[in-house]
Design a protein around this motif. Structure first.
Motif, PDB file in Angstrom:
ATOM      1  N   GLN A  34      27.650  14.339  29.497  1.00 24.47           N
ATOM      2  CA  GLN A  34      27.533  12.963  29.186  1.00 24.47           C
ATOM      3  C   GLN A  34      29.197  12.438  29.782  1.00 24.47           C
ATOM      4  O   GLN A  34      29.657  11.613  28.920  1.00 24.47           O
ATOM      5  N   CYS A  35      29.580  12.503  30.825  1.00 28.10           N
ATOM      6  CA  CYS A  35      30.895  12.195  31.415  1.00 28.10           C
ATOM      7  C   CYS A  35      30.869  11.948  32.807  1.00 28.10           C
ATOM      8  O   CYS A  35      30.108  12.748  33.566  1.00 28.10           O
ATOM      9  N   CYS A  36      32.110  11.322  33.262  1.00 30.48           N
ATOM     10  CA  CYS A  36      32.163  11.161  34.866  1.00 30.48           C
ATOM     11  C   CYS A  36      33.618  11.059  34.981  1.00 30.48           C
ATOM     12  O   CYS A  36      34.581  11.094  34.345  1.00 30.48           O
ATOM     13  N   LEU A  37      33.635  11.890  36.356  1.00 32.17           N
ATOM     14  CA  LEU A  37      35.015  12.015  36.979  1.00 32.17           C
ATOM     15  C   LEU A  37      35.335  10.663  37.636  1.00 32.17           C
ATOM     16  O   LEU A  37      34.510  10.226  38.666  1.00 32.17           O
ATOM     17  N   VAL A  38      36.381   9.929  37.104  1.00 34.40           N
ATOM     18  CA  VAL A  38      36.816   8.582  37.704  1.00 34.40           C
ATOM     19  C   VAL A  38      38.104   8.714  38.454  1.00 34.40           C
ATOM     20  O   VAL A  38      38.876   9.460  37.925  1.00 34.40           O
ATOM     21  N   ARG A  39      38.010   8.087  39.630  1.00 36.17           N
ATOM     22  CA  ARG A  39      39.416   8.097  40.283  1.00 36.17           C
ATOM     23  C   ARG A  39      39.987   6.442  40.145  1.00 36.17           C
ATOM     24  O   ARG A  39      39.028   5.653  40.247  1.00 36.17           O
TER      25      ARG A  39
END
Length: 288
Positions: free
Chosen positions: A47-52
């Protein structure tokens, strides 16, 4: 900020829960502020995202701390995803998300103006600031009213023995992540930690690691926050200044006169020391 204003003024076809790779999002950071980024990967299991982010840094961010532009289903509540019940949905004037009155925190009052009502997320997005949240104006008043109820169950959080961190990474009025030693205040009544950026009681910005305050949150006071400076002696002051400088400058050692005393003199008013109690065998500190 300009990027935040652009985000909040975009098309009403935004969803709260759906996130896909390539989506532009606002991610809440450990300082309580929102930062613009782009989703590079989605991990449904964790339940997470890799964000730039705009500075090209990349970090994994929990899904609960991400607010996206994804297309929403028309005519459903963005919290429970159900259609209107007996009453029509309230739509936020800024982000255009729809809410059942009881799904929003706090619940939307029946007498609220449907044409100008603003949701909790947008109020906090506008009102939170480095050094302390807005104290005047419409959004300051809305924030103060909304802060009297948390959007989560405080008793459900799993804390470490020192009550410094919880497993859910859920802190403050905003339910965002946080680090207790990085400009946060702990409520003396409920024990929860609150971001500097989300509090409205500070007259000066916090120093890193500054725990020499007696603070009560709006939930516990059922109104405005209260804060007072605790007594400090020379040893307390030295530890605080060294800790703050070490985090700001990424160094361990500092020259006593050129750096430590200089910083204390330049920031004496911001330290809000008032009367400083003496340590053993030392004189009461005063500004040099």
């Amino acid at each position: 900020s300009l990027t935040l204003s652009l985000f909040l003024s975009r098309s009403p076809s935004m969803a709260v829960w759906g996130v896909s790779e390539g989506d532009d999002v606002l991610a809440r950071w450990s300082d309580g502020l929102l930062y613009l980024g782009n989703v590079k990967r989605v991990d449904g299991v964790r339940q997470c995202c890799l964000v730039r982010f705009e500075d090209h840094s990349e970090f994994w961010v929990l899904r609960k701390d991400i607010h996206s532009f994804a297309t929403a289903s028309e005519g459903v509540c963005c919290v429970c995803e159900a259609p209107p019940l007996k009453e029509p949905l309230f739509h936020c004037h800024k982000c255009h998300h729809g809410f059942h009155p009881q799904c929003h925190t706090p619940p939307v009052e029946p007498e609220a103006d449907a044409h100008s009502w603003v949701c909790r997320q947008c109020v906090f997005a506008v009102a939170t600031k480095r050094g302390g949240a807005m104290k005047r104006g419409r959004f300051a008043r809305l924030m103060q009213a909304m802060k009297q109820q948390l959007p989560y169950r405080l008793a459900a959080l799993d804390w470490d023995p020192q009550h410094l961190t919880n497993q859910q990474q859920c802190y403050c009025y905003c339910a965002g992540p946080g680090e207790w030693n990085l400009k946060m205040l702990q409520c003396g009544s409920c024990g929860q930690w609150f971001h500097e950026a989300c509090t409205q009681c500070l007259s000066k910005p916090l120093l890193y690691g500054d725990r020499f305050y007696q603070f009560q949150c709006s939930v516990c006071t059922k109104g405005a926050e209260t804060i007072s400076r605790l007594p400090m002696n020379w040893v307390d002051l030295a530890h605080l200044l060294l800790y703050h400088l070490s985090l700001c400058c990424k160094r361990k050692y500092f020259h006593f006169e050129r750096e430590i005393l200089s910083f204390a003199n330049e920031n004496w008013d911001s330290l809000l020391l008032g009367p400083v109690s003496p340590a053993r065998d030392t004189q009461t500190p005063h500004k040099y």
